[in-house]
Design an enzyme around this catalytic site. Structure first.
Site, PDB file in Angstrom:
ATOM      1  N   HIS A  18       1.094  -0.646  -0.089  1.00 29.05           N
ATOM      2  CA  HIS A  18       0.011  -0.581  -0.179  1.00 29.05           C
ATOM      3  C   HIS A  18       0.968   1.457  -0.214  1.00 29.05           C
ATOM      4  CE1 HIS A  18      -4.250  -2.660   1.761  1.00 29.05           C
ATOM      5  NE2 HIS A  18      -3.434  -2.945   0.955  1.00 29.05           N
ATOM      6  N   ASN A  53      -2.908 -13.260  15.841  1.00 29.91           N
ATOM      7  CA  ASN A  53      -3.209 -11.435  15.744  1.00 29.91           C
ATOM      8  C   ASN A  53      -4.758 -11.476  17.222  1.00 29.91           C
ATOM      9  OD1 ASN A  53      -4.471  -9.064  14.266  1.00 29.91           O
ATOM     10  ND2 ASN A  53      -6.143  -9.962  14.293  1.00 29.91           N
ATOM     11  N   LEU A  54      -4.439 -10.151  17.551  1.00 32.88           N
ATOM     12  CA  LEU A  54      -5.786 -10.479  18.806  1.00 32.88           C
ATOM     13  C   LEU A  54      -7.319 -10.437  18.274  1.00 32.88           C
ATOM     14  CD1 LEU A  54      -3.543  -7.709  20.433  1.00 32.88           C
ATOM     15  CD2 LEU A  54      -4.039  -9.478  21.241  1.00 32.88           C
TER      16      LEU A  54
END
Length: 260
Positions: A120, A219-220
């Site tokens: 990005h 990842n949470l």
């Protein structure tokens, strides 16, 4: 998963996380081709907001709020996880890094252009629109631009005097072909995809780790790919990477107040 369930963060007990970190360290020792994929979650400890977390930009926007207790992108410094990844690349335990972050923290942690695809863009990078010469600055090149949707930075190329543009990809714009091709090539060769700090909701980036022989997600929040992750880790990226590096017996050059 409901929207509320997707936003909710889950942190598993430390002993479970440590056992999984040991497992991942063992995999890293064995595999030749490891690609790391990172999202906004790796930079939250640098006080940059993520997008879909409980205090994320999109989550708060939906509630009519804006993130607080954050820093500007220029004030943000690489986190422990950024420095750990750079160390793994240096030691050839990680082959390549793919990131959807524009904060430039991977490059600031020491990764070269050849070692990372920034899908990005990078807020410190501007490119000549005529001869494609790239400039990596010490300041956010977008802060002097001609408006949100314009990519012109107002500076000229040293080589050909052509107008310089930022490298940020806005919604609806195509990703840079070279970065995508490098990511696909690395992903197709990968024995392991180590996914850190992303809810894996943005295409096409989220489909790349599936190309590897094995995927590990840290990842949470839940992701659409959790059932493909062996193991699946629910922890902050700094804590998890610290445990992985401890298991590998590797010291990481990191200072909490910033990289020296």
């Amino acid at each position: 998963h409901s929207a509320a369930e997707q936003i909710k963060e889950v942190e598993e007990p430390e002993e479970i996380m440590l056992a999984k970190a040991q497992e991942v360290a063992d995999i890293l020792r064995l595999q030749n081709n490891v690609v790391v994929y990172t999202g906004a979650g790796i930079s939250t400890s640098a006080k940059l907001p993520d997008y879909r977390g409980p205090q994320g930009v999109w989550t708060l926007r939906d509630q009519g709020k804006v993130p607080v207790d954050t820093v500007t992108i220029e004030q943000a410094l690489p986190t422990y996880a950024h420095m750990a990844i750079a160390e793994l690349v240096k030691r050839k335990l990680v082959t390549f890094v793919v990131s959807t972050n524009v904060d430039g923290l991977h490059r600031r942690s020491g990764l070269s252009q050849a070692e990372i695809a920034e899908l990005h863009g990078n807020c410190y990078k501007e490119i000549c629109s005529e001869c494609s010469t790239e400039y990596l600055r010490t300041f956010d090149v977008t802060s002097t631009g001609a408006g949100a949707r314009s990519h012109l930075t107002g500076r000229q190329c040293d080589s050909c005097n052509g107008p310089l543009q930022d490298s940020i990809i806005h919604f609806g714009e195509n990703l840079p072909e070279s970065e995508i091709l490098r990511s696909i090539t690395a992903s197709e060769k990968a024995d392991l995809a180590l996914v850190l700090g992303t809810s894996m909701a943005v295409h096409p980036a989220c489909t790349l780790p599936e190309m590897a022989k094995q995927m590990v997600i840290c990842n949470l929040q839940t992701t659409p790919y959790d059932d493909q992750s062996r193991p699946r880790v629910f922890a902050g990226t700094d804590a998890f990477m610290r445990a992985v590096m401890d298991s590998l017996g590797i010291d990481v050059e990191y200072h909490a107040e910033g990289v020296v």
